[in-house]
Design a protein around this motif. Structure first.
Motif, PDB file in Angstrom:
ATOM      1  N   GLU A  77      42.342  33.465  37.360  1.00  0.00           N
ATOM      2  CA  GLU A  77      41.414  33.105  38.436  1.00  0.00           C
ATOM      3  C   GLU A  77      40.190  34.007  38.437  1.00  0.00           C
ATOM      4  O   GLU A  77      39.063  33.534  38.618  1.00  0.00           O
ATOM      5  CB  GLU A  77      42.125  33.175  39.789  1.00  0.00           C
ATOM      6  N   GLN A  81      36.378  32.816  37.950  1.00  0.00           N
ATOM      7  CA  GLN A  81      35.334  33.141  38.927  1.00  0.00           C
ATOM      8  C   GLN A  81      34.178  33.880  38.256  1.00  0.00           C
ATOM      9  O   GLN A  81      33.002  33.625  38.541  1.00  0.00           O
ATOM     10  CB  GLN A  81      35.911  33.983  40.063  1.00  0.00           C
ATOM     11  N   SER A  82      34.525  34.793  37.352  1.00  0.00           N
ATOM     12  CA  SER A  82      33.482  35.541  36.642  1.00  0.00           C
ATOM     13  C   SER A  82      32.648  34.609  35.767  1.00  0.00           C
ATOM     14  O   SER A  82      31.410  34.720  35.731  1.00  0.00           O
ATOM     15  CB  SER A  82      34.136  36.634  35.786  1.00  0.00           C
TER      16      SER A  82
END
Length: 112
Positions: A77, A81-82
């Motif tokens: 996750e 997100q990065s």
């Protein structure tokens, strides 16, 4: 009569020795059974302890596996997100470049 008396003494000694040997056999049999019962108890205790340890190790494995899955999911996750933040930043930078280029072109055409 002394011969009969001597025979009776020998017979009584032999019978006494037989009774002593029978008592010894009974006592040894009792000890053997006690040792066997103690050995069986020790084996059962060892089996029980081993089964308890196996259960604890299985519980530990399950807990560690769950923790590993949780950490892996969190890492995935975080990477997603990065990557999304990186893509958004790239889009913003491209938009800024386009806007600056349009402004420079507009300035250049205004001068021309």
């Amino acid at each position: 009569m002394s011969e009969t008396h001597a025979s009776n003494d020998i017979l009584n000694q032999a019978l006494a020795e037989v009774r002593d040997l029978q008592r010894t056999v009974i006592a040894l049999r009792g000890e053997l059974e006690a040792v066997h019962a103690e050995r069986q108890r020790l084996v059962q205790d060892a089996i029980s302890a081993a089964q308890g340890e196996i259960g604890q190790l299985r519980d530990t494995i399950v807990a560690l596996r769950s923790e590993l899955e949780r950490v892996t999911l969190e890492k995935t996750e975080a990477l997603q997100q990065s990557a999304a933040a990186h893509r958004a930043e790239n889009l913003q930078l491209h938009d800024t470049i386009r806007a600056l280029r349009d402004a420079l072109e507009a300035q250049a055409s205004a001068k021309a």
